[in-house]
Motif scaffolding. Structure first.
Motif, PDB file in Angstrom:
ATOM      1  N   ASN A   1       1.718   7.353 -19.439  1.00  0.00           N
ATOM      2  CA  ASN A   1       0.661   7.998 -18.647  1.00  0.00           C
ATOM      3  C   ASN A   1      -0.654   7.247 -18.730  1.00  0.00           C
ATOM      4  O   ASN A   1      -1.374   7.137 -17.730  1.00  0.00           O
ATOM      5  CB  ASN A   1       0.462   9.452 -19.086  1.00  0.00           C
ATOM      6  N   GLN A   2      -0.985   6.714 -19.898  1.00  0.00           N
ATOM      7  CA  GLN A   2      -2.220   5.941 -20.036  1.00  0.00           C
ATOM      8  C   GLN A   2      -2.156   4.680 -19.182  1.00  0.00           C
ATOM      9  O   GLN A   2      -3.142   4.301 -18.546  1.00  0.00           O
ATOM     10  CB  GLN A   2      -2.468   5.574 -21.499  1.00  0.00           C
TER      11      GLN A   2
ATOM     12  N   THR B   1      -2.561   5.629 -15.576  1.00  0.00           N
ATOM     13  CA  THR B   1      -3.949   5.994 -15.310  1.00  0.00           C
ATOM     14  C   THR B   1      -4.825   4.763 -15.151  1.00  0.00           C
ATOM     15  O   THR B   1      -5.626   4.664 -14.208  1.00  0.00           O
ATOM     16  CB  THR B   1      -4.500   6.903 -16.430  1.00  0.00           C
ATOM     17  N   LYS B   2      -4.664   3.784 -16.049  1.00  0.00           N
ATOM     18  CA  LYS B   2      -5.466   2.556 -15.966  1.00  0.00           C
ATOM     19  C   LYS B   2      -5.146   1.777 -14.689  1.00  0.00           C
ATOM     20  O   LYS B   2      -6.045   1.300 -14.000  1.00  0.00           O
ATOM     21  CB  LYS B   2      -5.255   1.686 -17.205  1.00  0.00           C
TER      22      LYS B   2
ATOM     23  N   ASP C   1      -6.659   3.641 -11.724  1.00  0.00           N
ATOM     24  CA  ASP C   1      -8.096   3.419 -11.579  1.00  0.00           C
ATOM     25  C   ASP C   1      -8.361   2.105 -10.843  1.00  0.00           C
ATOM     26  O   ASP C   1      -9.251   2.034  -9.990  1.00  0.00           O
ATOM     27  CB  ASP C   1      -8.786   3.401 -12.946  1.00  0.00           C
TER      28      ASP C   1
ATOM     29  N   SER D   1      -0.263   7.098 -10.945  1.00  0.00           N
ATOM     30  CA  SER D   1      -0.950   8.180 -11.656  1.00  0.00           C
ATOM     31  C   SER D   1      -1.099   9.378 -10.724  1.00  0.00           C
ATOM     32  O   SER D   1      -0.982   9.266  -9.498  1.00  0.00           O
ATOM     33  CB  SER D   1      -2.330   7.716 -12.123  1.00  0.00           C
TER      34      SER D   1
END
Length: 157
Positions: A50-51, A54-55, A58, A111
């Motif tokens: 998930n991280q 997310t990155k 972005d 994401s």
């Protein structure tokens, strides 16, 4: 209108890159086409799935504007045959869009923020392909769509 294909990661196979470039150049005869590569994230071993999504998300979203029509190439998206896809492209052009953006995500997909921002999802196949091959298939299908719209002989009906 500009069509932009946003991809996470680079293509490490020269042969695929050459083919992508061939279809990208052909597409330029019909429409402004851009290929944007978002670099692979560094130090991903310390990130969970998930991280990482997310990155990457972005980075994907930082290149979009509110007026863009964003379409995710996603396994759960709608499937089109080539003629229907060309009609889909024509409908987007008829709306007066400035940019139509297709996005190929990273190894774990998109994401939640990217899904929330998207205006649609398209699946190229129920089969799984490498992200590198999807770039080629997407670019070739865009080229095919324009040859269909122009009644050129590339696509045999």
């Amino acid at each position: 209108m500009t069509i932009k294909l946003v991809c996470v990661g680079k293509t490490d196979k020269r042969e695929l890159e050459d083919l992508i470039n061939i279809y990208s150049e052909r597409l330029q005869h019909y429409i402004k086409y851009e290929l944007e590569l978002i670099p692979d994230l560094k130090k991903t071993k310390s990130l969970d799935e998930n991280q990482q999504k997310t990155k990457e998300g972005d980075l994907i979203l930082s290149g979009t504007q509110n007026s863009d029509f964003v379409v995710l190439l996603d396994e759960n998206g709608k499937q089109y045959d080539s003629v229907a896809f060309s009609e889909y492209i024509q409908k987007r052009m008829n709306t007066g869009l400035k940019r139509l953006i297709f996005v190929i995500g990273g190894p774990y997909g998109f994401s939640d923020a990217v899904y929330a921002r998207s205006d649609g999802k398209i699946s190229l196949s129920k089969m799984t392909f490498s992200h590198q091959m999807v770039r080629l298939f997407a670019t070739e299908q865009l080229y095919r769509a324009f040859t269909i719209l122009k009644n050129e002989p590339y696509h045999h009906r």
